[in-house]
Write an enzyme that holds these catalytic residues in place. Structure first.
Site, PDB file in Angstrom:
ATOM      1  N   GLY A   1       0.766  -1.247   0.000  1.00  0.00           N
ATOM      2  CA  GLY A   1       0.000   0.000   0.000  1.00  0.00           C
ATOM      3  C   GLY A   1       0.792   1.290   0.000  1.00  0.00           C
ATOM      4  O   GLY A   1       0.320   2.296  -0.519  1.00  0.00           O
TER       5      GLY A   1
ATOM      6  N   GLU B   1       4.306   4.041   6.008  1.00  0.00           N
ATOM      7  CA  GLU B   1       3.045   3.274   5.957  1.00  0.00           C
ATOM      8  C   GLU B   1       2.014   4.028   5.127  1.00  0.00           C
ATOM      9  O   GLU B   1       2.071   5.258   5.053  1.00  0.00           O
ATOM     10  CB  GLU B   1       2.491   3.140   7.384  1.00  0.00           C
ATOM     11  CG  GLU B   1       2.562   1.766   7.984  1.00  0.00           C
ATOM     12  CD  GLU B   1       1.631   0.739   7.372  1.00  0.00           C
ATOM     13  OE1 GLU B   1       1.261   0.859   6.192  1.00  0.00           O
ATOM     14  OE2 GLU B   1       1.299  -0.227   8.071  1.00  0.00           O
ATOM     15  N   ASP B   2       1.045   3.310   4.575  1.00  0.00           N
ATOM     16  CA  ASP B   2      -0.049   3.988   3.876  1.00  0.00           C
ATOM     17  C   ASP B   2      -1.118   4.443   4.860  1.00  0.00           C
ATOM     18  O   ASP B   2      -1.563   5.578   4.838  1.00  0.00           O
ATOM     19  CB  ASP B   2      -0.654   3.084   2.783  1.00  0.00           C
ATOM     20  CG  ASP B   2      -1.105   1.718   3.295  1.00  0.00           C
ATOM     21  OD1 ASP B   2      -0.853   1.374   4.473  1.00  0.00           O
ATOM     22  OD2 ASP B   2      -1.711   0.964   2.505  1.00  0.00           O
TER      23      ASP B   2
ATOM     24  N   ASP C   1      -4.930   1.855  10.831  1.00  0.00           N
ATOM     25  CA  ASP C   1      -6.358   1.650  11.092  1.00  0.00           C
ATOM     26  C   ASP C   1      -6.491   1.198  12.548  1.00  0.00           C
ATOM     27  O   ASP C   1      -6.425   2.017  13.459  1.00  0.00           O
ATOM     28  CB  ASP C   1      -6.828   0.594  10.074  1.00  0.00           C
ATOM     29  CG  ASP C   1      -8.319   0.349  10.086  1.00  0.00           C
ATOM     30  OD1 ASP C   1      -8.833  -0.078  11.117  1.00  0.00           O
ATOM     31  OD2 ASP C   1      -8.979   0.565   9.062  1.00  0.00           O
ATOM     32  N   THR C   2      -6.631  -0.096  12.811  1.00  0.00           N
ATOM     33  CA  THR C   2      -6.688  -0.565  14.203  1.00  0.00           C
ATOM     34  C   THR C   2      -5.333  -0.403  14.893  1.00  0.00           C
ATOM     35  O   THR C   2      -5.260  -0.323  16.107  1.00  0.00           O
ATOM     36  CB  THR C   2      -7.058  -2.063  14.279  1.00  0.00           C
ATOM     37  OG1 THR C   2      -6.012  -2.820  13.654  1.00  0.00           O
ATOM     38  CG2 THR C   2      -8.387  -2.331  13.606  1.00  0.00           C
ATOM     39  N   GLY C   3      -4.263  -0.398  14.107  1.00  0.00           N
ATOM     40  CA  GLY C   3      -2.915  -0.323  14.674  1.00  0.00           C
ATOM     41  C   GLY C   3      -2.311  -1.694  14.918  1.00  0.00           C
ATOM     42  O   GLY C   3      -1.162  -1.816  15.321  1.00  0.00           O
TER      43      GLY C   3
ATOM     44  N   LEU D   1       1.105  -2.342  12.968  1.00  0.00           N
ATOM     45  CA  LEU D   1       2.281  -1.676  13.542  1.00  0.00           C
ATOM     46  C   LEU D   1       2.577  -2.161  14.959  1.00  0.00           C
ATOM     47  O   LEU D   1       3.745  -2.230  15.347  1.00  0.00           O
ATOM     48  CB  LEU D   1       2.104  -0.161  13.544  1.00  0.00           C
ATOM     49  CG  LEU D   1       2.264   0.526  12.187  1.00  0.00           C
ATOM     50  CD1 LEU D   1       2.358   2.027  12.371  1.00  0.00           C
ATOM     51  CD2 LEU D   1       3.497   0.034  11.434  1.00  0.00           C
TER      52      LEU D   1
ATOM     53  N   LYS E   1      -6.657   6.544  11.094  1.00  0.00           N
ATOM     54  CA  LYS E   1      -8.054   6.563  11.549  1.00  0.00           C
ATOM     55  C   LYS E   1      -8.029   6.509  13.076  1.00  0.00           C
ATOM     56  O   LYS E   1      -8.098   5.412  13.659  1.00  0.00           O
ATOM     57  CB  LYS E   1      -8.804   5.331  11.008  1.00  0.00           C
ATOM     58  CG  LYS E   1      -8.977   5.311   9.489  1.00  0.00           C
ATOM     59  CD  LYS E   1      -9.752   4.051   9.072  1.00  0.00           C
ATOM     60  CE  LYS E   1      -9.852   3.899   7.584  1.00  0.00           C
ATOM     61  NZ  LYS E   1     -10.330   2.561   7.181  1.00  0.00           N
TER      62      LYS E   1
ATOM     63  N   PHE F   1     -13.753   3.012   4.797  1.00  0.00           N
ATOM     64  CA  PHE F   1     -12.734   2.374   3.969  1.00  0.00           C
ATOM     65  C   PHE F   1     -12.368   3.284   2.792  1.00  0.00           C
ATOM     66  O   PHE F   1     -13.237   3.866   2.155  1.00  0.00           O
ATOM     67  CB  PHE F   1     -13.241   1.030   3.455  1.00  0.00           C
ATOM     68  CG  PHE F   1     -12.126   0.123   3.040  1.00  0.00           C
ATOM     69  CD1 PHE F   1     -11.424  -0.616   3.977  1.00  0.00           C
ATOM     70  CD2 PHE F   1     -11.757   0.025   1.705  1.00  0.00           C
ATOM     71  CE1 PHE F   1     -10.370  -1.436   3.594  1.00  0.00           C
ATOM     72  CE2 PHE F   1     -10.708  -0.793   1.317  1.00  0.00           C
ATOM     73  CZ  PHE F   1     -10.022  -1.529   2.261  1.00  0.00           C
TER      74      PHE F   1
ATOM     75  N   ASP G   1      -5.662  -0.249  -1.597  1.00  0.00           N
ATOM     76  CA  ASP G   1      -6.481  -1.131  -2.434  1.00  0.00           C
ATOM     77  C   ASP G   1      -7.731  -1.626  -1.725  1.00  0.00           C
ATOM     78  O   ASP G   1      -7.845  -1.590  -0.502  1.00  0.00           O
ATOM     79  CB  ASP G   1      -5.667  -2.369  -2.827  1.00  0.00           C
ATOM     80  CG  ASP G   1      -5.472  -3.303  -1.628  1.00  0.00           C
ATOM     81  OD1 ASP G   1      -4.972  -2.846  -0.580  1.00  0.00           O
ATOM     82  OD2 ASP G   1      -5.863  -4.486  -1.725  1.00  0.00           O
TER      83      ASP G   1
ATOM     84  N   ARG H   1      -5.405   0.601  -6.500  1.00  0.00           N
ATOM     85  CA  ARG H   1      -4.106   1.182  -6.129  1.00  0.00           C
ATOM     86  C   ARG H   1      -3.651   2.242  -7.126  1.00  0.00           C
ATOM     87  O   ARG H   1      -2.878   3.134  -6.798  1.00  0.00           O
ATOM     88  CB  ARG H   1      -3.014   0.102  -6.106  1.00  0.00           C
ATOM     89  CG  ARG H   1      -3.177  -0.934  -5.023  1.00  0.00           C
ATOM     90  CD  ARG H   1      -1.895  -1.744  -4.913  1.00  0.00           C
ATOM     91  NE  ARG H   1      -2.107  -3.006  -4.232  1.00  0.00           N
ATOM     92  CZ  ARG H   1      -2.179  -3.147  -2.906  1.00  0.00           C
ATOM     93  NH1 ARG H   1      -2.059  -2.103  -2.143  1.00  0.00           N
ATOM     94  NH2 ARG H   1      -2.373  -4.324  -2.373  1.00  0.00           N
TER      95      ARG H   1
HETATM   96  P1  IMP Z   1      -4.233  -2.025  10.864  1.00  0.00           P
HETATM   97  O1  IMP Z   1      -3.360  -3.180  11.210  1.00  0.00           O
HETATM   98  O2  IMP Z   1      -5.679  -2.276  11.248  1.00  0.00           O
HETATM   99  O3  IMP Z   1      -3.733  -0.702  11.394  1.00  0.00           O
HETATM  100  O4  IMP Z   1      -4.279  -1.920   9.277  1.00  0.00           O
HETATM  101  C1  IMP Z   1      -3.152  -1.586   8.556  1.00  0.00           C
HETATM  102  C2  IMP Z   1      -3.212  -2.067   7.128  1.00  0.00           C
HETATM  103  O5  IMP Z   1      -4.538  -2.437   6.719  1.00  0.00           O
HETATM  104  C3  IMP Z   1      -2.815  -0.957   6.193  1.00  0.00           C
HETATM  105  O6  IMP Z   1      -1.431  -0.955   5.966  1.00  0.00           O
HETATM  106  C4  IMP Z   1      -3.612  -1.276   4.943  1.00  0.00           C
HETATM  107  O7  IMP Z   1      -2.911  -2.165   4.133  1.00  0.00           O
HETATM  108  C5  IMP Z   1      -4.873  -1.940   5.449  1.00  0.00           C
HETATM  109  N1  IMP Z   1      -5.991  -0.977   5.590  1.00  0.00           N
HETATM  110  C6  IMP Z   1      -6.557  -0.517   6.723  1.00  0.00           C
HETATM  111  N2  IMP Z   1      -7.558   0.344   6.475  1.00  0.00           N
HETATM  112  C7  IMP Z   1      -7.629   0.444   5.133  1.00  0.00           C
HETATM  113  C8  IMP Z   1      -8.461   1.225   4.241  1.00  0.00           C
HETATM  114  O8  IMP Z   1      -9.348   2.013   4.621  1.00  0.00           O
HETATM  115  N3  IMP Z   1      -8.187   1.067   2.915  1.00  0.00           N
HETATM  116  C9  IMP Z   1      -7.230   0.233   2.424  1.00  0.00           C
HETATM  117  N4  IMP Z   1      -6.437  -0.494   3.219  1.00  0.00           N
HETATM  118  C10 IMP Z   1      -6.627  -0.386   4.565  1.00  0.00           C
END
Ligand code: IMP
Length: 186
Positions: free
Chosen positions: A53, A108-109, A112-114, A117, A140, A161, A168, A174
């Site tokens: 991403g 990072e792109d 979201d939940t974290g 990372l 977010k 989203f 993507d 993308r």
């Molecule tokens: P996390 O682990 O929930 O923080 O999500 C991180 C990864 O989930 C990001 O690097 C993205 O690849 C994917 N992701 C989370 N939210 C989105 C979204 O809204 N659109 C596209 N990819 C997302």
């Protein structure tokens, strides 16, 4: 199948509407590059790009920096479709020894939940970098469940989203030049 009608983009059965324009993205990336160049002045940084991403964001950000930067790539994943699977997959970990004693900027792109990372950062710390900072295009905050130190954030966005500019939906979208948000629900 990806098709676009006027400005709305359809991916599979979902509509995505324009959210952050190309102009806004590029303006913010110039500001972020200036912030990073100032914070890392005098350092030779290693940019670690999180695939897939972040590749578009990283390409623009790295070229806008005023400090020398080396580039490498990692790939982890936790998403299937529009939902996190909760399980972290290690597709392409960092090259052994690469980060040791280096100033590292993880690019990072989106956070979201974290979850991603929260698992990746401790693994990278084990590589003994001199410093480890994070730059993310999107965050977010409402849904981030982990206490993460995000050094450079492009845009804080609501919990819907998004696709485009490297992000993507099931590997589609993308290639869009701007960021689009899913119409309706989350
Ligand atoms: P996390 O682990 O929930 O923080 O999500 C991180 C990864 O989930 C990001 O690097 C993205 O690849 C994917 N992701 C989370 N939210 C989105 C979204 O809204 N659109 C596209 N990819 C997302």
């Amino acid at each position: 199948m990806l098709s676009s009608e006027i400005q709305t983009v359809q991916i599979q059965d979902f509509d995505f509407v324009p959210f952050i324009s190309e102009t806004e993205i590029h303006k913010r990336i110039s500001e972020m590059a200036a912030e990073i160049s100032k914070a890392c002045e005098g350092e030779e940084i290693l940019c670690l790009v999180m695939l897939k991403g972040a590749f578009v964001f990283a390409a623009d950000l790295i070229r806008a920096l005023d400090i020398p930067a080396e580039v490498s790539f990692i790939r982890y994943g936790s998403y299937i479709g529009e939902h996190s699977s909760g399980e972290l997959q290690r597709y392409m970990p960092v090259e052994p020894g690469l980060m040791k004693n280096r100033h590292v900027l993880l690019i990072e792109d989106i956070v979201d939940t974290g979850l991603t990372l929260s698992k990746v950062l401790p693994e990278l710390e084990e590589e003994q970098p001199k410093s480890l900072r994070v730059a993310t295009l999107l965050h977010k905050p409402e849904v981030t469940e982990y206490d993460l130190d995000l050094d450079f954030i492009g845009f804080e966005i609501e919990n819907k989203f998004v696709v485009g500019y490297g992000l993507d939906f099931d590997n589609k979208g993308r290639d869009l030049k701007a960021v689009y948000q899913m119409a309706g629900g989350e």
